[in-house]
Design an enzyme around this catalytic site. Structure first.
Site, PDB file in Angstrom:
ATOM      1  N   ASP A   8       0.842  -1.197   0.000  1.00 20.90           N
ATOM      2  CA  ASP A   8       0.000   0.000   0.000  1.00 20.90           C
ATOM      3  C   ASP A   8       0.875   1.244   0.000  1.00 20.90           C
ATOM      4  OD1 ASP A   8      -2.348  -1.490  -0.030  1.00 20.90           O
ATOM      5  OD2 ASP A   8      -2.303  -1.731   2.147  1.00 20.90           O
ATOM      6  N   LYS A  59     -11.121  -4.032  -6.762  1.00 20.04           N
ATOM      7  CA  LYS A  59     -12.527  -4.123  -6.333  1.00 20.04           C
ATOM      8  C   LYS A  59     -13.496  -3.549  -7.371  1.00 20.04           C
ATOM      9  CE  LYS A  59     -11.270  -3.675  -1.423  1.00 20.04           C
ATOM     10  NZ  LYS A  59      -9.861  -3.207  -1.574  1.00 20.04           N
ATOM     11  N   THR A  66     -19.053  -3.982 -18.370  1.00 16.68           N
ATOM     12  CA  THR A  66     -17.908  -3.137 -18.030  1.00 16.68           C
ATOM     13  C   THR A  66     -17.006  -3.816 -17.008  1.00 16.68           C
ATOM     14  OG1 THR A  66     -19.175  -1.131 -18.481  1.00 16.68           O
ATOM     15  CG2 THR A  66     -17.230  -0.896 -17.096  1.00 16.68           C
TER      16      THR A  66
END
Length: 227
Positions: A8, A59, A66
């Site tokens: 991260d 996510k 799409t």
């Protein structure tokens, strides 16, 4: 059981600075929204060139076509795993599975149930008057019925989901903190050993490893605790 180190980081430089201190034979790595938005597919390719299998944690959540296109684009990068939001519904998830099969991709597809930062009040704020574990159960069952490989869930729900969904369904668990580590912004956390005992198959661990002075040594310590 495998450990996925959450990179991260804010930049490719920061991510690679951490990754270069890790042994790719001991872990996989996770690239999330901030890093991918900042530096894109190049970071994924560089990490793969360094020998890491990669979980692309974006996510996806959109209309079925799409979302499926985005999932296949991730699979084109050769990532090991990618995820969608189960709350996108059955049709969205089934379309993603169908497209991956049609393209003969090996990428694993999992779904997010309830974010580990969310409690009962957070769910109520978005119109869901249920306990988090009940929503996790509902969405995990929907995910399995839709043909995906597993779900992201808190380890506190892992035992219940393992009993409910059987042994072949992947349970990818964030919010993992070794004994004595800071909980940070995770509300539903558990230790690596307990997560394994409760049925988690992949443990997502970020700051306890990435903020350590010796990341690979911390990784080894966590692996030893699982033996």
């Amino acid at each position: 059981m495998s450990i996925i180190v959450a990179l991260d980081a804010k930049s490719q430089y920061d991510a690679l600075s951490i990754a270069d201190q890790l042994d790719p034979s001991l872990c996989r790595v996770k690239v999330g929204k901030e890093l991918f938005t900042h530096d894109g597919p190049q970071t994924v390719r560089i990490l793969q060139d360094r020998g890491f299998e990669l979980f692309l944690d974006l996510k996806f959540h959109d209309i079925p076509n799409t979302t499926a296109q985005a999932v296949c684009a991730a699979a084109d990068l050769g990532v090991w795993m990618v995820n969608v939001h189960a709350s996108g519904g059955r049709k969205m998830m089934e379309t993603c599975v169908e497209r991956l099969k049609a393209g003969n991709y090996r990428t694993q597809l999992i779904a997010v149930t309830v974010l580990t930062s969310m409690g009962r009040e957070d769910l109520r704020d978005i119109g869901l008057d249920v306990e988090p574990f009940e929503q996790v159960k509902r969405l995990a069952q929907l995910t399995q019925e839709s043909g995906l490989d597993g779900v992201v869930c808190s380890a506190q729900e892992a035992k219940m989901l393992r009993d409910l969904l059987g042994t072949e369904f992947a349970l990818v668990t964030p919010g993992i903190r070794p004994e004595g580590a800071n909980a940070d912004d995770q509300k539903r956390i558990v230790t690596p050993k307990q997560a394994m005992l409760d049925g988690s198959t992949h443990l997502v661990i970020g700051r306890p490893i990435t903020k350590s002075e010796r990341p690979n040594e911390m990784l080894k310590q966590i692996l030893s605790s699982l033996a």
